[in-house]
Design a protein around this motif. Structure first.
Motif, PDB file in Angstrom:
ATOM      1  N   ASP A   1       0.837  -1.206   0.000  1.00  0.00           N
ATOM      2  CA  ASP A   1       0.000   0.000   0.000  1.00  0.00           C
ATOM      3  C   ASP A   1       0.872   1.256   0.000  1.00  0.00           C
ATOM      4  O   ASP A   1       0.554   2.251  -0.672  1.00  0.00           O
ATOM      5  N   TYR A   2       1.960   1.197   0.746  1.00  0.00           N
ATOM      6  CA  TYR A   2       2.908   2.311   0.804  1.00  0.00           C
ATOM      7  C   TYR A   2       3.476   2.603  -0.579  1.00  0.00           C
ATOM      8  O   TYR A   2       3.573   3.758  -1.009  1.00  0.00           O
ATOM      9  N   LEU A   3       3.856   1.549  -1.315  1.00  0.00           N
ATOM     10  CA  LEU A   3       4.353   1.739  -2.675  1.00  0.00           C
ATOM     11  C   LEU A   3       3.275   2.296  -3.597  1.00  0.00           C
ATOM     12  O   LEU A   3       3.512   3.226  -4.372  1.00  0.00           O
ATOM     13  N   HIS A   4       2.094   1.704  -3.524  1.00  0.00           N
ATOM     14  CA  HIS A   4       1.008   2.130  -4.409  1.00  0.00           C
ATOM     15  C   HIS A   4       0.570   3.569  -4.144  1.00  0.00           C
ATOM     16  O   HIS A   4       0.031   4.238  -5.035  1.00  0.00           O
ATOM     17  N   ASP A   5       0.778   4.028  -2.934  1.00  0.00           N
ATOM     18  CA  ASP A   5       0.389   5.405  -2.592  1.00  0.00           C
ATOM     19  C   ASP A   5       1.403   6.441  -3.062  1.00  0.00           C
ATOM     20  O   ASP A   5       1.193   7.648  -2.881  1.00  0.00           O
ATOM     21  N   THR A   6       2.503   6.013  -3.681  1.00  0.00           N
ATOM     22  CA  THR A   6       3.504   6.945  -4.169  1.00  0.00           C
ATOM     23  C   THR A   6       2.917   7.824  -5.279  1.00  0.00           C
ATOM     24  O   THR A   6       2.362   7.292  -6.246  1.00  0.00           O
ATOM     25  N   PRO A   7       3.025   9.131  -5.191  1.00  0.00           N
ATOM     26  CA  PRO A   7       2.567   9.978  -6.310  1.00  0.00           C
ATOM     27  C   PRO A   7       3.352   9.652  -7.571  1.00  0.00           C
ATOM     28  O   PRO A   7       4.586   9.588  -7.537  1.00  0.00           O
ATOM     29  N   PRO A   8       2.682   9.404  -8.691  1.00  0.00           N
ATOM     30  CA  PRO A   8       3.391   9.011  -9.915  1.00  0.00           C
ATOM     31  C   PRO A   8       4.115  10.184 -10.568  1.00  0.00           C
ATOM     32  O   PRO A   8       3.675  11.333 -10.496  1.00  0.00           O
ATOM     33  N   SER A   9       5.219   9.880 -11.211  1.00  0.00           N
ATOM     34  CA  SER A   9       5.941  10.877 -11.995  1.00  0.00           C
ATOM     35  C   SER A   9       5.179  11.199 -13.270  1.00  0.00           C
ATOM     36  O   SER A   9       4.316  10.413 -13.705  1.00  0.00           O
ATOM     37  N   PRO A  10       5.483  12.323 -13.907  1.00  0.00           N
ATOM     38  CA  PRO A  10       4.848  12.647 -15.188  1.00  0.00           C
ATOM     39  C   PRO A  10       5.053  11.522 -16.200  1.00  0.00           C
ATOM     40  O   PRO A  10       6.155  10.985 -16.336  1.00  0.00           O
ATOM     41  N   GLY A  11       3.963  11.151 -16.874  1.00  0.00           N
ATOM     42  CA  GLY A  11       4.024  10.078 -17.856  1.00  0.00           C
ATOM     43  C   GLY A  11       3.664   8.718 -17.309  1.00  0.00           C
ATOM     44  O   GLY A  11       3.555   7.748 -18.062  1.00  0.00           O
ATOM     45  N   PHE A  12       3.491   8.608 -15.996  1.00  0.00           N
ATOM     46  CA  PHE A  12       3.094   7.352 -15.359  1.00  0.00           C
ATOM     47  C   PHE A  12       1.727   7.538 -14.709  1.00  0.00           C
ATOM     48  O   PHE A  12       1.441   8.595 -14.128  1.00  0.00           O
ATOM     49  N   ASP A  13       0.915   6.481 -14.774  1.00  0.00           N
ATOM     50  CA  ASP A  13      -0.394   6.589 -14.128  1.00  0.00           C
ATOM     51  C   ASP A  13      -0.345   6.152 -12.672  1.00  0.00           C
ATOM     52  O   ASP A  13      -1.127   6.626 -11.850  1.00  0.00           O
ATOM     53  N   ARG A  14       0.584   5.228 -12.333  1.00  0.00           N
ATOM     54  CA  ARG A  14       0.712   4.788 -10.941  1.00  0.00           C
ATOM     55  C   ARG A  14       2.005   4.005 -10.773  1.00  0.00           C
ATOM     56  O   ARG A  14       2.644   3.615 -11.747  1.00  0.00           O
ATOM     57  N   VAL A  15       2.366   3.762  -9.530  1.00  0.00           N
ATOM     58  CA  VAL A  15       3.512   2.929  -9.203  1.00  0.00           C
ATOM     59  C   VAL A  15       3.037   1.491  -9.022  1.00  0.00           C
ATOM     60  O   VAL A  15       2.012   1.248  -8.370  1.00  0.00           O
ATOM     61  N   GLN A  16       3.760   0.551  -9.596  1.00  0.00           N
ATOM     62  CA  GLN A  16       3.436  -0.865  -9.464  1.00  0.00           C
ATOM     63  C   GLN A  16       4.571  -1.590  -8.747  1.00  0.00           C
ATOM     64  O   GLN A  16       5.691  -1.091  -8.675  1.00  0.00           O
ATOM     65  N   TYR A  17       4.274  -2.776  -8.221  1.00  0.00           N
ATOM     66  CA  TYR A  17       5.347  -3.633  -7.722  1.00  0.00           C
ATOM     67  C   TYR A  17       5.639  -4.699  -8.777  1.00  0.00           C
ATOM     68  O   TYR A  17       4.796  -4.995  -9.642  1.00  0.00           O
ATOM     69  N   PRO A  18       6.844  -5.298  -8.768  1.00  0.00           N
ATOM     70  CA  PRO A  18       7.203  -6.294  -9.776  1.00  0.00           C
ATOM     71  C   PRO A  18       6.230  -7.481  -9.756  1.00  0.00           C
ATOM     72  O   PRO A  18       6.007  -8.087  -8.704  1.00  0.00           O
ATOM     73  N   GLY A  19       5.695  -7.793 -10.899  1.00  0.00           N
ATOM     74  CA  GLY A  19       4.719  -8.875 -11.017  1.00  0.00           C
ATOM     75  C   GLY A  19       3.368  -8.393 -11.492  1.00  0.00           C
ATOM     76  O   GLY A  19       2.594  -9.153 -12.091  1.00  0.00           O
ATOM     77  N   GLU A  20       3.057  -7.118 -11.244  1.00  0.00           N
ATOM     78  CA  GLU A  20       1.773  -6.585 -11.700  1.00  0.00           C
ATOM     79  C   GLU A  20       1.727  -6.447 -13.224  1.00  0.00           C
ATOM     80  O   GLU A  20       0.670  -6.627 -13.837  1.00  0.00           O
ATOM     81  N   PHE A  21       2.867  -6.132 -13.824  1.00  0.00           N
ATOM     82  CA  PHE A  21       2.927  -6.037 -15.286  1.00  0.00           C
ATOM     83  C   PHE A  21       2.479  -7.352 -15.916  1.00  0.00           C
ATOM     84  O   PHE A  21       1.645  -7.383 -16.823  1.00  0.00           O
ATOM     85  N   GLU A  22       3.055  -8.476 -15.437  1.00  0.00           N
ATOM     86  CA  GLU A  22       2.708  -9.780 -15.987  1.00  0.00           C
ATOM     87  C   GLU A  22       1.235 -10.106 -15.755  1.00  0.00           C
ATOM     88  O   GLU A  22       0.558 -10.624 -16.654  1.00  0.00           O
ATOM     89  N   ALA A  23       0.744  -9.804 -14.551  1.00  0.00           N
ATOM     90  CA  ALA A  23      -0.655 -10.113 -14.232  1.00  0.00           C
ATOM     91  C   ALA A  23      -1.609  -9.325 -15.121  1.00  0.00           C
ATOM     92  O   ALA A  23      -2.632  -9.857 -15.587  1.00  0.00           O
ATOM     93  N   GLN A  24      -1.296  -8.065 -15.387  1.00  0.00           N
ATOM     94  CA  GLN A  24      -2.158  -7.249 -16.237  1.00  0.00           C
ATOM     95  C   GLN A  24      -2.162  -7.749 -17.671  1.00  0.00           C
ATOM     96  O   GLN A  24      -3.206  -7.800 -18.325  1.00  0.00           O
ATOM     97  N   HIS A  25      -1.003  -8.140 -18.187  1.00  0.00           N
ATOM     98  CA  HIS A  25      -0.943  -8.677 -19.541  1.00  0.00           C
ATOM     99  C   HIS A  25      -1.666 -10.021 -19.636  1.00  0.00           C
ATOM    100  O   HIS A  25      -2.348 -10.303 -20.623  1.00  0.00           O
ATOM    101  N   ARG A  26      -1.534 -10.842 -18.607  1.00  0.00           N
ATOM    102  CA  ARG A  26      -2.215 -12.141 -18.627  1.00  0.00           C
ATOM    103  C   ARG A  26      -3.730 -11.939 -18.626  1.00  0.00           C
ATOM    104  O   ARG A  26      -4.455 -12.648 -19.336  1.00  0.00           O
ATOM    105  N   GLU A  27      -4.205 -10.978 -17.859  1.00  0.00           N
ATOM    106  CA  GLU A  27      -5.644 -10.692 -17.849  1.00  0.00           C
ATOM    107  C   GLU A  27      -6.094 -10.137 -19.197  1.00  0.00           C
ATOM    108  O   GLU A  27      -7.163 -10.499 -19.705  1.00  0.00           O
ATOM    109  N   ARG A  28      -5.273  -9.260 -19.785  1.00  0.00           N
ATOM    110  CA  ARG A  28      -5.608  -8.671 -21.083  1.00  0.00           C
ATOM    111  C   ARG A  28      -5.678  -9.745 -22.168  1.00  0.00           C
ATOM    112  O   ARG A  28      -6.468  -9.651 -23.103  1.00  0.00           O
ATOM    113  N   ASN A  29      -4.829 -10.767 -22.033  1.00  0.00           N
ATOM    114  CA  ASN A  29      -4.795 -11.862 -23.003  1.00  0.00           C
ATOM    115  C   ASN A  29      -5.447 -13.107 -22.430  1.00  0.00           C
ATOM    116  O   ASN A  29      -4.930 -14.217 -22.563  1.00  0.00           O
ATOM    117  N   ALA A  30      -6.587 -12.917 -21.809  1.00  0.00           N
ATOM    118  CA  ALA A  30      -7.252 -14.016 -21.096  1.00  0.00           C
ATOM    119  C   ALA A  30      -7.745 -15.107 -22.029  1.00  0.00           C
ATOM    120  O   ALA A  30      -7.816 -16.280 -21.647  1.00  0.00           O
TER     121      ALA A  30
END
Length: 350
Positions: A293-322
């Motif tokens: 939660d502490y990581l996710h609450d980080t204000p994102p830099s310009p060009g980013f929508d949010r901060v993720q932890y390692p592994g969320e990228f894969e999970a989002q792509h797997r869901e997108r390609n369900a």
């Protein structure tokens, strides 16, 4: 090009079976490759099958080889892959480690003489799904070096990936860190060269040691070299992976006493741990949840929508390609050419 996941798995299985690969091994390899595509790693997906055919034809990859446990010392399991398909060998070895952790709470695994293990995050996800933590180090031998050491002009190492993974609480996607110790994986340079796309700056040098973004230099004569990520830091981790995986497995390092003949062989050193050891999971889960939660609450830099932890990228792509995979035209053409040579029908496009 778009095909169903079922069609993609069937295509991979049939292409391998047509080359004499046993059905269960072919299914394991195809499943691994399709999951790599689903997670957004096309360099380790179905696109690699023509390369595997070359390995089979040259005798460097043994179609029916299986992992053999050559030493069992309770908390230490030592395996030989006998040059079998890494996606099947790796699955067998990791499952043996998971089963042992259920008995002992921890396990050290070593594996030598496996063909390309594929996407190492796949094994991290296996461990995390079982509720365990994985730390693994892999080296690559039997092929020419492709990564220049920090401060060097020519290659002396390979991509030597590291994988760290573990379960996250309350249904969150598992933590998965799967990184080459080079600035970019070699297979990504292959895909970029095929597509004619540039690589980011700071990833490769040409044969003269000059920085470039042209991936084709990796396939020139003489070839260029990948750079370690993070300068001296990535180089140091690459050396650690070389020694842990190459020496402790008994498989060897990339030094010239072990001359390459062109086809990659992987050795691995891994540690599996049950995080519930010593004291219960309630505090650990709450601590992990608070940290995420502490990581996710980080204000994102310009060009980013949010901060993720390692592994969320894969999970989002797997869901997108369900249900389906998008196959790039160049990869589709390569697979179609292979299918034609093996008299395997291509799946219908969705």
């Amino acid at each position: 090009m778009k095909i169903t996941l079922e069609g993609a798995r069937s295509l991979g299985t049939q292409l391998l079976a047509a080359q004499g690969v046993p059905d269960d091994i072919a299914a394991d390899v195809a499943e691994h490759l399709v999951e790599s595509d689903r997670c957004g790693y096309t360099s380790h997906g179905l696109s690699i099958l023509p390369t595997y055919r070359n390995s089979l034809q040259r005798g460097h990859l043994q179609a029916a080889a299986r992992a053999e446990c050559i030493s069992d010392r309770g908390g230490l399991l030592v395996f030989d892959g006998h040059s079998g398909f890494g996606q099947h060998v790796g699955k067998t070895v990791m499952q043996a480690g998971i089963d042992r952790v259920r008995q002992t709470g921890h396990c050290i695994l070593t594996l030598r003489r496996s063909h390309h293990l594929g996407r190492m995050g796949h094994y991290g996800e296996m461990a995390a799904a079982a509720g365990f933590v994985l730390l693994s180090f892999t080296n690559v031998i039997n092929r020419p070096p492709m990564v220049a050491p920090y401060g060097g002009k020519v290659a002396r190492l390979t991509t030597n990936p590291l994988c760290f993974a573990g379960p996250m609480p309350n249904g969150r996607p598992p933590l998965v860190v799967d990184i080459a110790t080079s600035a970019v994986a070699f297979n990504k340079t292959r895909v970029a060269a095929e597509k004619g796309e540039p690589l980011p700056e700071g990833c490769i040098i040409d044969a003269d040691g000059l920085p470039t973004t042209d991936a084709s230099v990796m396939f020139a004569d003489p070839p260029g070299a990948l750079l370690p990520f993070g300068g001296h830091k990535g180089y140091a981790l690459g050396v650690v992976a070389e020694l842990l995986a190459g020496v402790l497995s008994g498989g060897g390092t990339i030094q010239p006493v072990n001359p390459p003949d062109g086809m990659a062989v992987n050795n691995m050193f891994a540690v599996l741990i049950d995080p519930a050891l010593e004291f219960g999971m309630e505090w650990k889960s709450a601590e992990v949840e608070g940290f995420l939660d502490y990581l996710h609450d980080t204000p994102p830099s310009p060009g980013f929508d949010r901060v993720q932890y390692p592994g969320e990228f894969e999970a989002q792509h797997r869901e997108r390609n369900a249900t389906h995979l998008e196959i790039a035209p160049a990869i589709w053409t390569s697979l179609a050419r292979l299918a034609e040579a093996l008299a395997v029908p291509m799946p219908a496009q969705a």
